[in-house]
Design a protein around this motif. Structure first.
Motif, PDB file in Angstrom:
ATOM      1  N   MET A   1       9.413 -64.609  26.310  1.00 17.44           N
ATOM      2  CA  MET A   1       9.398 -65.885  26.994  1.00 17.44           C
ATOM      3  C   MET A   1      10.615 -66.708  26.551  1.00 17.44           C
ATOM      4  SD  MET A   1       6.467 -68.827  27.192  1.00 17.44           S
ATOM      5  CE  MET A   1       6.524 -69.393  25.518  1.00 17.44           C
ATOM      6  N   ILE A   2      11.282 -67.274  27.524  1.00 19.48           N
ATOM      7  CA  ILE A   2      12.469 -68.096  27.254  1.00 19.48           C
ATOM      8  C   ILE A   2      12.091 -69.563  27.390  1.00 19.48           C
ATOM      9  CG2 ILE A   2      14.762 -68.715  28.105  1.00 19.48           C
ATOM     10  CD1 ILE A   2      15.038 -65.809  28.995  1.00 19.48           C
ATOM     11  N   PHE A  15      21.379 -78.510  24.243  1.00 23.63           N
ATOM     12  CA  PHE A  15      20.301 -77.732  24.819  1.00 23.63           C
ATOM     13  C   PHE A  15      20.210 -76.461  23.977  1.00 23.63           C
ATOM     14  CE2 PHE A  15      21.153 -80.595  28.240  1.00 23.63           C
ATOM     15  CZ  PHE A  15      19.926 -80.757  28.873  1.00 23.63           C
ATOM     16  N   VAL A  16      19.015 -76.169  23.507  1.00 24.34           N
ATOM     17  CA  VAL A  16      18.800 -75.024  22.630  1.00 24.34           C
ATOM     18  C   VAL A  16      17.877 -74.039  23.336  1.00 24.34           C
ATOM     19  CG1 VAL A  16      18.025 -74.287  20.352  1.00 24.34           C
ATOM     20  CG2 VAL A  16      19.018 -76.564  20.642  1.00 24.34           C
ATOM     21  N   LEU A  17      18.275 -72.772  23.345  1.00 31.62           N
ATOM     22  CA  LEU A  17      17.504 -71.732  24.011  1.00 31.62           C
ATOM     23  C   LEU A  17      16.815 -70.848  22.965  1.00 31.62           C
ATOM     24  CD1 LEU A  17      18.487 -69.756  27.108  1.00 31.62           C
ATOM     25  CD2 LEU A  17      17.625 -68.504  25.139  1.00 31.62           C
ATOM     26  N   TYR A  18      15.534 -70.635  23.190  1.00 32.02           N
ATOM     27  CA  TYR A  18      14.730 -69.766  22.330  1.00 32.02           C
ATOM     28  C   TYR A  18      14.150 -68.642  23.182  1.00 32.02           C
ATOM     29  CZ  TYR A  18      14.766 -73.782  19.171  1.00 32.02           C
ATOM     30  OH  TYR A  18      15.152 -74.820  18.366  1.00 32.02           O
ATOM     31  N   GLU A  19      14.128 -67.448  22.618  1.00 34.17           N
ATOM     32  CA  GLU A  19      13.407 -66.347  23.235  1.00 34.17           C
ATOM     33  C   GLU A  19      12.307 -65.949  22.265  1.00 34.17           C
ATOM     34  OE1 GLU A  19      14.409 -62.370  25.597  1.00 34.17           O
ATOM     35  OE2 GLU A  19      14.879 -62.254  23.469  1.00 34.17           O
ATOM     36  N   ASN A  20      11.066 -66.014  22.753  1.00 34.86           N
ATOM     37  CA  ASN A  20       9.913 -65.707  21.907  1.00 34.86           C
ATOM     38  C   ASN A  20       9.966 -66.488  20.590  1.00 34.86           C
ATOM     39  OD1 ASN A  20       8.932 -63.865  23.831  1.00 34.86           O
ATOM     40  ND2 ASN A  20      10.256 -62.275  23.006  1.00 34.86           N
ATOM     41  N   ASP A  21      10.298 -67.766  20.694  1.00 43.11           N
ATOM     42  CA  ASP A  21      10.398 -68.688  19.559  1.00 43.11           C
ATOM     43  C   ASP A  21      11.531 -68.375  18.588  1.00 43.11           C
ATOM     44  OD1 ASP A  21       8.303 -70.334  20.459  1.00 43.11           O
ATOM     45  OD2 ASP A  21       6.818 -69.014  19.541  1.00 43.11           O
TER      46      ASP A  21
END
Length: 94
Positions: A1-2, A15-21
């Motif tokens: 999940m993004i 803006f900070v992007l996380y994938e699977n937290d």
């Protein structure tokens, strides 16, 4: 999940992007007066390269700029390249 989160601290934001937290990348900006932002840095962690996360971050910044009627100065080479590729963004660029 993004998941992409926006953070602001005074005249600076990102803006900070996380994938699977897990932190995957960020795009930073600085306000230049009341009606402009400077995109000054884009960084995606090496293990996430080639997955379009930089473009995802860029699109979030563009949506933010449009929602706030801000013009954009693309100082970051990645952001400049994205503007150069898409003439529909000319109305946002300073």
């Amino acid at each position: 999940m993004i998941k992409i989160q926006q953070e602001e601290n005074g005249s600076k934001g990102r803006f900070v992007l996380y994938e699977n937290d897990n932190f995957a990348g960020k795009m930073t900006y600085t306000y230049a007066g009341l009606d402009k932002i400077i995109i000054d840095h884009t960084g995606v962690e090496e293990q996430y390269n080639g997955r379009g996360f930089g473009k995802d971050l860029f699109n979030k910044v563009i949506a933010f700029a449009r929602s706030k009627n801000l013009k954009v100065i693309p100082l970051c080479p990645f952001a400049k390249k994205m503007f150069d590729r898409d003439e529909t963004l000319n109305d946002l660029k300073v």
